[in-house]
Write a protein that holds these residues in place. Structure first.
Motif, PDB file in Angstrom:
ATOM      1  N   MET A   1     -18.316  22.056   2.469  1.00  0.00           N
ATOM      2  CA  MET A   1     -19.091  23.243   2.109  1.00  0.00           C
ATOM      3  C   MET A   1     -18.209  24.494   2.080  1.00  0.00           C
ATOM      4  N   LEU A   2     -17.585  24.825   3.205  1.00  0.00           N
ATOM      5  CA  LEU A   2     -16.673  25.971   3.250  1.00  0.00           C
ATOM      6  C   LEU A   2     -15.361  25.631   2.560  1.00  0.00           C
ATOM      7  N   THR A   3     -14.810  26.613   1.839  1.00  0.00           N
ATOM      8  CA  THR A   3     -13.525  26.423   1.163  1.00  0.00           C
ATOM      9  C   THR A   3     -12.547  27.506   1.572  1.00  0.00           C
ATOM     10  N   CYS A   4     -11.294  27.191   1.495  1.00  0.00           N
ATOM     11  CA  CYS A   4     -10.241  28.116   1.891  1.00  0.00           C
ATOM     12  C   CYS A   4     -10.195  29.293   0.905  1.00  0.00           C
ATOM     13  N   PRO A   5     -10.217  30.524   1.392  1.00  0.00           N
ATOM     14  CA  PRO A   5     -10.153  31.677   0.483  1.00  0.00           C
ATOM     15  C   PRO A   5      -8.783  31.869  -0.154  1.00  0.00           C
ATOM     16  N   LEU A   6      -7.780  31.134   0.323  1.00  0.00           N
ATOM     17  CA  LEU A   6      -6.432  31.260  -0.224  1.00  0.00           C
ATOM     18  C   LEU A   6      -6.108  30.200  -1.269  1.00  0.00           C
ATOM     19  N   CYS A   7      -6.588  28.960  -1.040  1.00  0.00           N
ATOM     20  CA  CYS A   7      -6.223  27.884  -1.965  1.00  0.00           C
ATOM     21  C   CYS A   7      -7.423  27.085  -2.483  1.00  0.00           C
ATOM     22  N   SER A   8      -8.637  27.419  -2.006  1.00  0.00           N
ATOM     23  CA  SER A   8      -9.889  26.782  -2.438  1.00  0.00           C
ATOM     24  C   SER A   8     -10.062  25.346  -1.958  1.00  0.00           C
ATOM     25  N   ALA A   9      -9.164  24.854  -1.110  1.00  0.00           N
ATOM     26  CA  ALA A   9      -9.322  23.515  -0.549  1.00  0.00           C
ATOM     27  C   ALA A   9     -10.442  23.517   0.492  1.00  0.00           C
ATOM     28  N   PRO A  10     -11.029  22.360   0.776  1.00  0.00           N
ATOM     29  CA  PRO A  10     -12.095  22.313   1.786  1.00  0.00           C
ATOM     30  C   PRO A  10     -11.592  22.730   3.163  1.00  0.00           C
ATOM     31  N   LEU A  11     -12.445  23.400   3.909  1.00  0.00           N
ATOM     32  CA  LEU A  11     -12.134  23.794   5.282  1.00  0.00           C
ATOM     33  C   LEU A  11     -12.823  22.835   6.238  1.00  0.00           C
ATOM     34  N   ALA A  12     -12.108  22.437   7.270  1.00  0.00           N
ATOM     35  CA  ALA A  12     -12.655  21.562   8.298  1.00  0.00           C
ATOM     36  C   ALA A  12     -12.536  22.242   9.652  1.00  0.00           C
ATOM     37  N   THR A  13     -13.389  21.832  10.571  1.00  0.00           N
ATOM     38  CA  THR A  13     -13.363  22.410  11.912  1.00  0.00           C
ATOM     39  C   THR A  13     -12.030  22.115  12.589  1.00  0.00           C
ATOM     40  N   ALA A  14     -11.453  23.151  13.176  1.00  0.00           N
ATOM     41  CA  ALA A  14     -10.209  23.025  13.940  1.00  0.00           C
ATOM     42  C   ALA A  14     -10.395  23.787  15.250  1.00  0.00           C
ATOM     43  N   ASP A  15      -9.393  23.769  16.101  1.00  0.00           N
ATOM     44  CA  ASP A  15      -9.497  24.462  17.380  1.00  0.00           C
ATOM     45  C   ASP A  15      -9.819  25.928  17.157  1.00  0.00           C
ATOM     46  N   HIS A  16     -10.973  26.367  17.697  1.00  0.00           N
ATOM     47  CA  HIS A  16     -11.387  27.777  17.662  1.00  0.00           C
ATOM     48  C   HIS A  16     -11.574  28.320  16.247  1.00  0.00           C
ATOM     49  N   GLY A  17     -11.803  27.436  15.273  1.00  0.00           N
ATOM     50  CA  GLY A  17     -12.008  27.947  13.923  1.00  0.00           C
ATOM     51  C   GLY A  17     -12.026  26.844  12.894  1.00  0.00           C
ATOM     52  N   VAL A  18     -11.433  27.121  11.723  1.00  0.00           N
ATOM     53  CA  VAL A  18     -11.384  26.155  10.632  1.00  0.00           C
ATOM     54  C   VAL A  18      -9.989  26.173  10.017  1.00  0.00           C
ATOM     55  N   ALA A  19      -9.664  25.091   9.307  1.00  0.00           N
ATOM     56  CA  ALA A  19      -8.360  24.989   8.663  1.00  0.00           C
ATOM     57  C   ALA A  19      -8.485  24.115   7.423  1.00  0.00           C
ATOM     58  N   CYS A  20      -7.571  24.318   6.466  1.00  0.00           N
ATOM     59  CA  CYS A  20      -7.538  23.501   5.252  1.00  0.00           C
ATOM     60  C   CYS A  20      -6.323  22.570   5.305  1.00  0.00           C
TER      61      CYS A  20
END
Length: 276
Positions: A1-20
């Motif tokens: 659902m969420l996408t990276c604002p820099l590269c448009s790849a999907p974002l996944a839950t990571a420690d204390h936030g999200v990452a692509c």
């Protein structure tokens, strides 16, 4: 659902936030929101409404003056039975919270470019995914939303269409030419006419107007602080002269104004856009 604002790849839950997958990371603020507005996408150091404007709007809305506007929005949204919705330009979350209450089984997202606004919005509805993000570069996947709300907010129509699934809809809520007419007559020597359907010329091919209605009612603003907050949360707070603003705030007795809102619901008939 969420996408990276820099590269448009999907974002996944990571420690204390999200990452692509490319390694772009975004931390979750202690208030609960995600800041997905990279510095290179900002037009200023602190874009959007500042703290004073946010507090003025929060104070006015908390008194319930626009509660009928929010209630009608929630009723119309519930009729669509969305499974995933987005409030685009959510401000401090007043309307988003009403949507969340009306759609308890749906997944809700709300974004604004103002960090000050979203910080306060987080307190209203913990179940909503609160985002600091650009309305012109929404960090959500194509065709990921069933319902989008845009209340008193600028709107990128093509971006909204990208986000809507085929058959999904956009509810735009904005003032008619009669909105706050009594206030405008007090503030200006000449009240300029306002074309409240000019947005219809901006609707992209593949979207069509499916429903429109107008909500009208009267407000009696008794407290001078309420009048001051109303001025501060509208362009009239800086367009009108200080003398005229002071006259409105200090007006003896209740100050009556008309609230007039237009609700336009647009269906997306276009095919789903391809993911980038």
């Amino acid at each position: 659902m969420l996408t990276c604002p820099l590269c448009s790849a999907p974002l996944a839950t990571a420690d204390h936030g999200v990452a692509c997958p490319a390694g772009h990371r975004f931390d979750r603020a202690r208030q609960g929101y995600l800041n997905l507005l990279p510095v290179q996408h900002k037009n200023s150091r602190a874009p959007g409404d500042n703290q004073a404007m946010v507090e003025a709007r929060r104070g006015f809305l908390e008194e319930g003056h626009y509660a009928p506007v929010a209630e009608r929005l929630a009723e119309l949204a519930a009729q669509q039975r969305p499974t995933r919705w987005l409030d685009i330009g959510c401000g401090e979350g007043y309307y988003s919270a009403r949507l969340a209450a009306a759609l308890p089984k749906a997944q809700g997202y709300a974004l604004d470019i103002s960090r000050e606004a979203v910080k306060r919005a987080c307190r209203r509805a913990p179940s909503v995914n609160w985002l600091v993000a650009s309305m012109a570069r929404v960090p959500l996947a194509p065709a990921s939303c069933d319902f989008i709300a845009s209340v008193f907010s600028p709107l990128d129509w093509h971006e909204a269409q990208r986000l809507l699934r085929p058959g999904g809809g956009l509810m735009r809520v904005g003032p008619t030419q009669g909105h706050l007419m009594e206030l405008r007559e007090r503030l200006y020597d000449e009240v300029r006419p306002y074309q409240d359907d000019k947005h219809l010329a901006l609707v992209p091919e593949g979207m069509r107007l499916a429903h429109t209605e107008v909500l009208n009612y009267r407000l009696r603003l008794i407290d001078p602080a309420s009048r001051a907050n109303l001025l501060a949360m509208t362009p009239h707070g800086w367009r009108a002269s200080a003398e005229r603003r002071a006259e409105v705030i200090g007006h003896p007795g209740p100050f009556a104004v008309t609230v007039s809102m237009r609700y336009d619901y647009f269906l997306n008939d276009a095919d789903a856009p391809a993911a980038s």
